[in-house]
Design an enzyme around this catalytic site. Structure first.
Site, short mmCIF file in Angstrom:
data_model
loop_
_atom_site.label_atom_id
_atom_site.label_comp_id
_atom_site.label_asym_id
_atom_site.label_seq_id
_atom_site.Cartn_x
_atom_site.Cartn_y
_atom_site.Cartn_z
N PRO A 89 0.82 -1.21 0.00
CA PRO A 89 0.00 0.00 0.00
C PRO A 89 0.86 1.26 0.00
O PRO A 89 0.36 2.35 -0.25
CB PRO A 89 -0.83 -0.11 1.29
CG PRO A 89 -0.37 -1.31 2.02
CD PRO A 89 0.61 -2.06 1.18
N GLU A 116 1.78 -8.50 8.66
CA GLU A 116 1.75 -7.07 9.03
C GLU A 116 2.72 -6.25 8.18
O GLU A 116 2.66 -5.04 8.16
CB GLU A 116 2.10 -6.90 10.51
CG GLU A 116 1.33 -7.80 11.46
CD GLU A 116 -0.18 -7.62 11.37
OE1 GLU A 116 -0.63 -6.47 11.26
OE2 GLU A 116 -0.88 -8.64 11.37
N ARG A 153 -4.27 -8.34 -20.60
CA ARG A 153 -5.26 -7.98 -21.64
C ARG A 153 -4.70 -6.97 -22.63
O ARG A 153 -5.25 -6.79 -23.71
CB ARG A 153 -6.57 -7.50 -21.01
CG ARG A 153 -6.47 -6.21 -20.28
CD ARG A 153 -7.77 -5.88 -19.56
NE ARG A 153 -8.84 -5.48 -20.46
CZ ARG A 153 -8.89 -4.34 -21.12
NH1 ARG A 153 -7.91 -3.47 -21.02
NH2 ARG A 153 -9.91 -4.06 -21.90
N ASP A 168 -10.51 1.52 -24.56
CA ASP A 168 -10.78 1.44 -23.12
C ASP A 168 -10.90 2.79 -22.46
O ASP A 168 -10.27 3.74 -22.88
CB ASP A 168 -9.57 0.81 -22.40
CG ASP A 168 -9.54 -0.67 -22.55
OD1 ASP A 168 -10.57 -1.24 -22.90
OD2 ASP A 168 -8.46 -1.25 -22.31
N1 ADE Z 1 -0.95 -5.17 0.00
C1 ADE Z 1 -1.84 -4.78 0.92
N2 ADE Z 1 -2.59 -3.77 0.48
C2 ADE Z 1 -2.15 -3.48 -0.78
C3 ADE Z 1 -2.52 -2.53 -1.76
N3 ADE Z 1 -3.48 -1.64 -1.55
N4 ADE Z 1 -1.85 -2.54 -2.92
C4 ADE Z 1 -0.85 -3.41 -3.14
N5 ADE Z 1 -0.46 -4.33 -2.26
C5 ADE Z 1 -1.10 -4.38 -1.08
#
Ligand code: ADE
Length: 248
Positions: A89, A116, A153, A168
């Site tokens: 994230p 975690e 794709r 697209d």
């Molecule tokens: N792992 C946990 N959350 C994630 C996300 N939003 N994007 C990529 N990998 C992740």
């Protein structure tokens, strides 16, 4: 294209990779994949892949040794040097531009984080850290599947009709225009007259206008990034959406 995936949960990939377009793309030889469980590279009797964090705190952290050993093994087997992506994230946001860039690579390696978090040294293995959105998944597997789907794709030949990837949403930085099929009237809702006219140039202009309007309504942030023509700016102005510029 060859896609390697380092994961603790290879079974999660079976459905998406063996269905529909991805299944056909693999059968046509457009891409191949290999799922590698880095637990297989853990050295101890319990095949441990995680441990408590130094400095204390809740949760477990992925250990570096099995991940590094698995990456070494993949690098030794790969044809070229795979472009390495770490799912997190904290990474740069995934989007259509990035999907296109990755679709041009010969070999990709996705490293799926889990638990975690992971030992910071694992980051040094990656060419790129990518996030699929501002929310936290339980692991990188779903993020990797989303990216593989968006990338494969785009490989020429993966979609039946080459036009469809070009049309697209996002391919030109705009959302897609509305599409209709038969019947011409359904439950009192009629298909726009212009689409039944057979007038290709006017239909193309209508579609462009619809795409602009839709993008202005729903994603003004996308419009700001576009190089609009004077005519398109004028069109937006008339529709009541003054086009923003990057300078503003
Ligand atoms: N792992 C946990 N959350 C994630 C996300 N939003 N994007 C990529 N990998 C992740």
């Amino acid at each position: 294209m060859k896609i390697w995936v380092l994961t603790l949960f290879p079974e999660m990939f079976q459905g998406p990779l063996s269905t529909s377009i991805l299944k056909r793309a693999k059968e046509k030889g457009l891409f191949d994949y290999q799922l590698v469980n880095f637990r297989d590279f853990a050295k101890d009797r319990h095949r441990t892949v995680d441990d408590t964090p130094y400095g204390g705190g809740a949760g477990m952290v992925l250990k570096p040794e099995p991940v590094f050993a698995a990456v070494d093994s993949i690098m030794a087997q790969a044809n070229s040097c795979p472009y390495r992506i770490l799912t997190t994230p904290q990474g740069e946001p995934f989007n259509q531009r990035l999907a296109k860039e990755l679709a041009a690579k010969e070999e990709l390696l996705f490293i799926c984080g889990h638990y975690e978090g992971y030992d910071e040294r694992i980051r040094s293995l990656a060419d790129r850290e990518i996030s699929i959105g501002d929310y936290v998944l339980t692991g990188g597997e779903l993020a990797t599947m989303v990216m593989i789907d968006a990338i494969v794709r785009l490989i020429p030949g993966a979609l039946g009709d080459e036009q469809s990837a070009q049309n697209d949403s996002f391919s030109e930085g705009l959302l897609d225009y509305p599409q209709y099929t038969k019947p011409a009237v359904f439950r009192g809702l009629a298909v726009p007259e212009i689409l039944l006219s057979g007038h290709h140039a006017r239909i193309a202009a209508w579609r462009r206008r619809q795409a602009l309007q839709r993008t202005a309504e729903r994603r003004p942030d996308l419009l700001a990034k576009l190089d609009l023509t004077a005519e398109e700016r004028e069109m937006l102005q008339q529709m009541g959406y003054p086009a923003p510029t990057c300078e503003e």
